[in-house]
Design an enzyme around this catalytic site. Sequence first.
Site, PDB file in Angstrom:
ATOM      1  N   GLY A 110       0.815  -1.215   0.000  1.00  0.00           N
ATOM      2  CA  GLY A 110       0.000   0.000   0.000  1.00  0.00           C
ATOM      3  C   GLY A 110       0.851   1.269   0.000  1.00  0.00           C
ATOM      4  CB  ILE A 142       1.979   4.418   4.705  1.00  0.00           C
ATOM      5  CG1 ILE A 142       1.011   5.597   4.527  1.00  0.00           C
ATOM      6  CG2 ILE A 142       3.044   4.773   5.736  1.00  0.00           C
ATOM      7  CD1 ILE A 142       0.186   5.917   5.756  1.00  0.00           C
ATOM      8  CG  ASP A 181      -7.702 -11.529   4.365  1.00  0.00           C
ATOM      9  OD1 ASP A 181      -7.267 -10.867   5.336  1.00  0.00           O
ATOM     10  OD2 ASP A 181      -8.911 -11.606   4.076  1.00  0.00           O
ATOM     11  CG  PHE A 225       1.634  -0.304   7.060  1.00  0.00           C
ATOM     12  CD1 PHE A 225       1.657   1.041   7.404  1.00  0.00           C
ATOM     13  CD2 PHE A 225       2.848  -0.956   6.895  1.00  0.00           C
ATOM     14  CE1 PHE A 225       2.850   1.705   7.587  1.00  0.00           C
ATOM     15  CE2 PHE A 225       4.050  -0.300   7.074  1.00  0.00           C
ATOM     16  CZ  PHE A 225       4.052   1.033   7.422  1.00  0.00           C
ATOM     17  CE  LYS A 283      -5.646   4.135   1.996  1.00  0.00           C
ATOM     18  NZ  LYS A 283      -4.339   4.628   1.665  1.00  0.00           N
ATOM     19  CB  SER A 317      -5.177   7.485  12.510  1.00  0.00           C
ATOM     20  OG  SER A 317      -5.775   8.664  12.075  1.00  0.00           O
ATOM     21  CB  THR A 359      -8.715   9.446  13.244  1.00  0.00           C
ATOM     22  OG1 THR A 359     -10.099   9.680  13.101  1.00  0.00           O
ATOM     23  CG2 THR A 359      -8.497   7.999  13.610  1.00  0.00           C
ATOM     24  CE1 TYR A 418      -8.664   4.334   8.923  1.00  0.00           C
ATOM     25  CE2 TYR A 418      -9.316   6.495   9.749  1.00  0.00           C
ATOM     26  CZ  TYR A 418      -8.330   5.621   9.331  1.00  0.00           C
ATOM     27  OH  TYR A 418      -7.030   6.030   9.340  1.00  0.00           O
ATOM     28  CE  LYS A 447      -5.902   3.021  11.078  1.00  0.00           C
ATOM     29  NZ  LYS A 447      -4.954   1.993  10.664  1.00  0.00           N
ATOM     30  CG  LEU A 486      -6.929  18.799  -0.014  1.00  0.00           C
ATOM     31  CD1 LEU A 486      -8.158  19.378  -0.714  1.00  0.00           C
ATOM     32  CD2 LEU A 486      -6.422  19.756   1.066  1.00  0.00           C
ATOM     33  NE  ARG A 535     -14.429  15.282   4.477  1.00  0.00           N
ATOM     34  CZ  ARG A 535     -13.262  14.834   4.043  1.00  0.00           C
ATOM     35  NH1 ARG A 535     -13.169  14.281   2.836  1.00  0.00           N
ATOM     36  NH2 ARG A 535     -12.181  14.945   4.781  1.00  0.00           N
TER      37      ARG A 535
HETATM   38  O1  UPG Z   1     -12.080  17.041  -1.636  1.00  0.00           O
HETATM   39  C1  UPG Z   1     -11.719  17.474  -0.525  1.00  0.00           C
HETATM   40  C2  UPG Z   1     -11.128  16.644   0.450  1.00  0.00           C
HETATM   41  C3  UPG Z   1     -10.769  17.199   1.671  1.00  0.00           C
HETATM   42  N1  UPG Z   1     -10.986  18.513   1.919  1.00  0.00           N
HETATM   43  C4  UPG Z   1     -10.541  19.098   3.198  1.00  0.00           C
HETATM   44  O2  UPG Z   1      -9.146  18.854   3.290  1.00  0.00           O
HETATM   45  C5  UPG Z   1      -8.764  18.598   4.645  1.00  0.00           C
HETATM   46  C6  UPG Z   1      -8.084  17.236   4.693  1.00  0.00           C
HETATM   47  O3  UPG Z   1      -9.019  16.219   4.345  1.00  0.00           O
HETATM   48  P1  UPG Z   1      -8.557  14.723   3.996  1.00  0.00           P
HETATM   49  O4  UPG Z   1      -7.436  14.737   3.037  1.00  0.00           O
HETATM   50  O5  UPG Z   1      -9.801  13.970   3.591  1.00  0.00           O
HETATM   51  O6  UPG Z   1      -7.988  14.185   5.372  1.00  0.00           O
HETATM   52  P2  UPG Z   1      -8.669  14.107   6.835  1.00  0.00           P
HETATM   53  O7  UPG Z   1     -10.130  14.178   6.772  1.00  0.00           O
HETATM   54  O8  UPG Z   1      -7.948  15.087   7.705  1.00  0.00           O
HETATM   55  O9  UPG Z   1      -8.319  12.603   7.253  1.00  0.00           O
HETATM   56  C7  UPG Z   1      -7.021  12.088   7.117  1.00  0.00           C
HETATM   57  O10 UPG Z   1      -6.343  12.214   8.313  1.00  0.00           O
HETATM   58  C8  UPG Z   1      -6.838  11.444   9.402  1.00  0.00           C
HETATM   59  C9  UPG Z   1      -5.911  11.670  10.576  1.00  0.00           C
HETATM   60  O11 UPG Z   1      -6.070  12.930  11.100  1.00  0.00           O
HETATM   61  C10 UPG Z   1      -6.850   9.987   9.027  1.00  0.00           C
HETATM   62  O12 UPG Z   1      -7.426   9.260  10.074  1.00  0.00           O
HETATM   63  C11 UPG Z   1      -7.629   9.763   7.768  1.00  0.00           C
HETATM   64  O13 UPG Z   1      -7.463   8.417   7.382  1.00  0.00           O
HETATM   65  C12 UPG Z   1      -7.097  10.626   6.674  1.00  0.00           C
HETATM   66  O14 UPG Z   1      -7.947  10.490   5.558  1.00  0.00           O
HETATM   67  C13 UPG Z   1     -10.045  18.691   5.463  1.00  0.00           C
HETATM   68  O15 UPG Z   1     -10.111  19.989   5.990  1.00  0.00           O
HETATM   69  C14 UPG Z   1     -11.150  18.479   4.440  1.00  0.00           C
HETATM   70  O16 UPG Z   1     -12.367  19.114   4.754  1.00  0.00           O
HETATM   71  C15 UPG Z   1     -11.567  19.342   0.974  1.00  0.00           C
HETATM   72  O17 UPG Z   1     -11.761  20.537   1.210  1.00  0.00           O
HETATM   73  N2  UPG Z   1     -11.931  18.788  -0.225  1.00  0.00           N
END
Ligand code: UPG
Length: 351
Positions: free
Chosen positions: A19, A21, A71, A93, A97, A137, A139, A162, A166, A213, A305
Amino acid sequence: MSEKIAPADTCVLVTGGAGFIGSHTVVELLQDGYQVVIVDDLSNASARVLDRIATIVGEQAAANLTFYEADVNDRETLTKIFDAHHIDRVIHFAGFKAVGQSVSMPIEYYANNIGSTLTLVDVMRVHGCTSIIFSSSATVYGDPDSLPLTEASPKKPATNPYGWTKWMIEQILTDLNTADPEWNVVLLRYFNPIGAHPSGLMGEDPKGIPNNLVPYVAQTAIGKLDAVHVFGDDYDTPDGTGVRDYIHVCDLATGHASALAWMNGRTGVEVFNLGTGRGTSVLEIIHAFGRACGKEIPYVIEARRAGDVTSNYADCSKAKAQMGWKARYDIDDMCHDSWRWQSTNPDGYEG
Ligand SMILES: O=c1ccn([C@@H]2O[C@H](COP(=O)(O)OP(=O)(O)O[C@H]3O[C@H](CO)[C@@H](O)[C@H](O)[C@H]3O)[C@@H](O)[C@H]2O)c(=O)[nH]1
């Protein structure tokens, strides 16, 4: 105290090693001289990454890599792998996710992520292997009361299955050590991993439309998507958009190598944040990516979101003080490397 061994004599099982990472970490471990066994069912990865790993590390180091398409929840196969190799340490890992998908598929997420971890640690125990690094994470901190987040910041209820997996796996591994203090557990809490290998040979290869993002921005930059949807510009942040601690995937990889070296000869449970300590907004990312690819990235402002926090970023002083690890790459490096990967592999590994 667990046994202290040199990298060349240490065999590391890496679950999910094909994957995003995982593959970058495998490169780092092979370059450090470890023997590496990957177990990956390729449900969210491509076997083609193995050739890329071999190209980056060279023939000699690549000879220390064994790959099993399996698996982690398949006890019989995992047992055969542990019987065939003397596994000294495990980096875990493997797991589903996608935050949004976990909300609609909780049973699959709990069965896969928790079930496979239980199978893994049980097979480890049977084989006398009690050293594990787990991919956790940020999270688990939920919506923080104060920033930056230290490892002592409270864990908060997760906002999706999810996140709960974690959270719970951290607890399961901690309980294992309580039951048997010989267990050597390192919980690495990643902030937001982005970037790609500087060679352009390895990177993130999301299936379908990206949820995160930077992959979304990258696919907008090559014209696969029309515009980035910015989820909210009314947050209490300098430009109103969400702030995160983005970390280069190669820095995460060295974080794992540092943790392996650090845990050598120890027992106990230790938690480390892996981030840069710097917060970056969504708009700052869009502009940095625009500089990296030499064109403006179109974006539209949308509603927030569900489940997103306003800001989070790490205090990484513990990893520096104890493991001597610190992130080296900045946002511009991360965007340049993501762009190099995206522009030379527009369809990922299958292109
Ligand atoms: O199309 C998009 C996608 C994201 N965002 C924003 O971008 C930021 C980052 O979003 P994203 O890249 O989806 O990451 P997170 O939601 O912060 O989550 C990530 O980071 C977490 C740890 O903090 C992990 O648990 C998750 O697996 C991982 O996806 C946030 O403010 C989102 O609202 C947008 O504005 N547009």
